[in-house]
Scaffold this motif. Structure first.
Motif, PDB file in Angstrom:
ATOM      1  N   VAL A 149     -83.865 -21.070 -14.618  1.00 16.03           N
ATOM      2  CA  VAL A 149     -84.344 -20.194 -15.690  1.00 16.03           C
ATOM      3  C   VAL A 149     -85.409 -20.911 -16.510  1.00 16.03           C
ATOM      4  O   VAL A 149     -86.254 -20.271 -17.147  1.00 16.03           O
ATOM      5  CB  VAL A 149     -83.170 -19.724 -16.578  1.00 16.03           C
ATOM      6  CG1 VAL A 149     -82.591 -20.888 -17.375  1.00 16.03           C
ATOM      7  CG2 VAL A 149     -83.606 -18.602 -17.527  1.00 16.03           C
ATOM      8  N   GLY A 194     -79.202 -19.644 -14.507  1.00 15.79           N
ATOM      9  CA  GLY A 194     -79.094 -19.877 -15.942  1.00 15.79           C
ATOM     10  C   GLY A 194     -78.256 -21.116 -16.190  1.00 15.79           C
ATOM     11  O   GLY A 194     -77.881 -21.835 -15.265  1.00 15.79           O
ATOM     12  N   VAL A 224     -77.888 -20.527 -26.575  1.00 15.14           N
ATOM     13  CA  VAL A 224     -78.195 -20.072 -25.213  1.00 15.14           C
ATOM     14  C   VAL A 224     -77.454 -18.773 -24.927  1.00 15.14           C
ATOM     15  O   VAL A 224     -78.030 -17.813 -24.385  1.00 15.14           O
ATOM     16  CB  VAL A 224     -77.817 -21.149 -24.177  1.00 15.14           C
ATOM     17  CG1 VAL A 224     -77.851 -20.573 -22.763  1.00 15.14           C
ATOM     18  CG2 VAL A 224     -78.764 -22.337 -24.286  1.00 15.14           C
ATOM     19  N   ILE A 225     -76.199 -18.733 -25.294  1.00 18.09           N
ATOM     20  CA  ILE A 225     -75.425 -17.500 -25.099  1.00 18.09           C
ATOM     21  C   ILE A 225     -76.036 -16.353 -25.899  1.00 18.09           C
ATOM     22  O   ILE A 225     -76.117 -15.212 -25.425  1.00 18.09           O
ATOM     23  CB  ILE A 225     -73.948 -17.721 -25.486  1.00 18.09           C
ATOM     24  CG1 ILE A 225     -73.299 -18.704 -24.508  1.00 18.09           C
ATOM     25  CG2 ILE A 225     -73.188 -16.396 -25.497  1.00 18.09           C
ATOM     26  CD1 ILE A 225     -71.896 -19.125 -24.908  1.00 18.09           C
ATOM     27  N   THR A 228     -78.713 -14.614 -24.150  1.00 18.02           N
ATOM     28  CA  THR A 228     -78.311 -14.046 -22.866  1.00 18.02           C
ATOM     29  C   THR A 228     -77.688 -12.672 -23.058  1.00 18.02           C
ATOM     30  O   THR A 228     -76.609 -12.549 -23.647  1.00 18.02           O
ATOM     31  CB  THR A 228     -77.288 -14.975 -22.170  1.00 18.02           C
ATOM     32  OG1 THR A 228     -77.846 -16.291 -22.068  1.00 18.02           O
ATOM     33  CG2 THR A 228     -76.936 -14.450 -20.796  1.00 18.02           C
ATOM     34  N   ASP A 262     -79.257 -15.279 -14.368  1.00 21.22           N
ATOM     35  CA  ASP A 262     -79.246 -15.878 -15.692  1.00 21.22           C
ATOM     36  C   ASP A 262     -78.686 -14.975 -16.779  1.00 21.22           C
ATOM     37  O   ASP A 262     -78.870 -15.230 -17.970  1.00 21.22           O
ATOM     38  CB  ASP A 262     -80.674 -16.316 -16.084  1.00 21.22           C
ATOM     39  CG  ASP A 262     -81.648 -15.128 -16.088  1.00 21.22           C
ATOM     40  OD1 ASP A 262     -81.206 -13.971 -15.961  1.00 21.22           O
ATOM     41  OD2 ASP A 262     -82.861 -15.362 -16.235  1.00 21.22           O
ATOM     42  N   GLY A 263     -78.018 -13.900 -16.382  1.00 19.95           N
ATOM     43  CA  GLY A 263     -77.452 -12.992 -17.371  1.00 19.95           C
ATOM     44  C   GLY A 263     -78.482 -12.247 -18.189  1.00 19.95           C
ATOM     45  O   GLY A 263     -78.177 -11.696 -19.236  1.00 19.95           O
ATOM     46  N   MET A 265     -81.259 -13.753 -19.438  1.00 28.67           N
ATOM     47  CA  MET A 265     -81.893 -14.660 -20.386  1.00 28.67           C
ATOM     48  C   MET A 265     -83.405 -14.735 -20.199  1.00 28.67           C
ATOM     49  O   MET A 265     -84.152 -14.826 -21.172  1.00 28.67           O
ATOM     50  CB  MET A 265     -81.284 -16.051 -20.244  1.00 28.67           C
ATOM     51  CG  MET A 265     -81.774 -17.055 -21.267  1.00 28.67           C
ATOM     52  SD  MET A 265     -81.002 -18.675 -21.001  1.00 28.67           S
ATOM     53  CE  MET A 265     -81.729 -19.600 -22.330  1.00 28.67           C
TER      54      MET A 265
END
Length: 267
Positions: A149, A194, A224-225, A228, A262-263, A265
Motif C-alpha cells: 500500500v 495493507g 492507520v486503522i 482504512t 488494504d481495506g 486505505m
C-alpha cells in the motif's frame, strides 16, 4: 472443479519462512499446490516446510538469496527437479527500513533496492526462463509480485521503502507486457498489502515512535486503522488468499494488474 483449485500446480514462494510468505505458502498448499519455500533463513524455512508436510501438503525448502542471480538459477532448478515443474512464482521476499528523508542512509536504501527491486526482477527473470515454451517447465504460469500500500499512498518515515515498492508495481506491468508480446504464457500481477501485524508490521509501528512521528505504536496503528474504510488491520490470510486468486484460473484473463488488499486505505 473450482477455478481457484491449484491441484497439480507447482509453486515457489520467496521469503516464505515466516510472516506473509509463510501464510502465502500455506494458502497455496491448502488450494492444492505443491510448494517450495525459498529463503535465506534455512532453519526457519525448513521448519515451515516441515509443518506444511505434516498438514498433508507436498512441500520443500531451497536456500535462496533473491539478490543473487546464481542463487535464483539454483533455486529454480532445484524446485523443478523436486516438484516436477514450476507454474507459480510468488516474489514476496522484502525488507523495510524506516527513516526520515532528512536522515536518509544510502546503505539502507541500497539494501531495500537490492532485495525489493532487484530480488523481484530476478524472480521474474527466472520464472520467465523456466515457464516459457522453451524452458525446463515450459507450460506457462503465473507470477505474483508483492508490492505494498506504500506504493499507492504517501506515508511518513518510509520514503525508501515506498520508492522500491512503487518500482515493483512498474516492473510488474512491463514484465506482463513483455510476456504477452513474446508468447511466454506467463501472467504477471502484483498485490498491494495493507499493514499486517506481523513482525515487520510491529517493527514499522515502533519505528514511527523512534522517528518522532507518533507518540506511541498504538497511536500509529490507530491512525492507520482510521485511514482504512473497513476499520481494521489486514490479516495474513487476507493477503494469502489474494495471491491464491491471482495464481489461479479465476484470474486467467488478468495480467499487468495491481490488486489492493488494504481495506480501502489506498483508494
Amino acid at each position: 472443479m473450482s477455478v481457484y483449485d491449484l491441484t497439480g500446480r507447482k509453486a515457489l514462494v520467496t521469503g516464505g519462512a515466516r510472516g506473509l510468505g509463510a501464510g502465502m505458502a500455506e494458502a497455496l498448499a491448502r488450494a492444492g499446490a505443491a510448494v517450495v519455500i525459498g529463503d535465506v533463513q534455512e532453519e526457519l524455512g525448513k521448519a515451515t516446510a516441515d509443518a506444511l508436510r505434516e498438514s498433508g501438503a507436498t512441500a520443500g525448502f531451497v536456500s535462496l538469496d533473491v539478490t543473487e542471480d546464481a542463487s535464483w538459477e539454483s533455486a529454480v532448478s532445484q524446485t523443478i527437479a523436486e516438484l516436477g515443474g514450476l507454474d507459480i512464482v510468488v516474489n514476496n521476499a522484502g525488507v523495510e527500513i524506516s527513516g526520515l528523508v532528512v536522515d536518509l542512509d544510502p546503505a539502507d536504501v541500497r539494501r531495500m533496492l537490492e532485495v525489493n527491486v532487484l530480488g523481484t526482477a530476478l524472480g521474474v527473470k527466472h520464472a520467465f526462463r523456466a515457464m516459457r515454451p522453451d524452458g525446463p517447465a515450459g507450460s506457462g504460469g503465473a507470477v505474483v509480485n508483492i508490492s505494498s500500500v506504500a506504493a499507492t499512498i504517501p506515508f511518513p518515515g518510509i520514503a525508501g521503502y515506498a520508492a522500491t515498492k512503487s518500482a515493483v508495481d512498474r516492473l510488474t506491468r512491463v514484465a506482463a507486457l513483455e510476456s504477452g508480446k513474446l508468447g511466454y504464457g506467463v501472467r504477471v500481477n502484483c498485490v498491494y498489502p495493507g499493514l499486517v501485524p506481523t513482525d515487520m508490521g510491529a517493527k514499522l509501528a515502533a519505528d514511527m515512535v523512534t522517528l518522532g512521528l507518533w507518540p506511541s505504536a498504538e497511536a500509529a496503528v490507530g491512525d492507520v486503522i482510521g485511514l482504512t474504510p473497513l476499520g481494521r488491520l489486514g490479516e495474513v490470510a487476507d493477503m494469502a488468499d489474494a495471491v491464491v486468486f491471482l495464481a489461479s484460473d479465476g484470474a486467467r484473463f488478468i495480467t499487468g494488474a495491481g490488486l489492493p488488499v488494504d481495506g480501502g486505505m489506498g483508494m
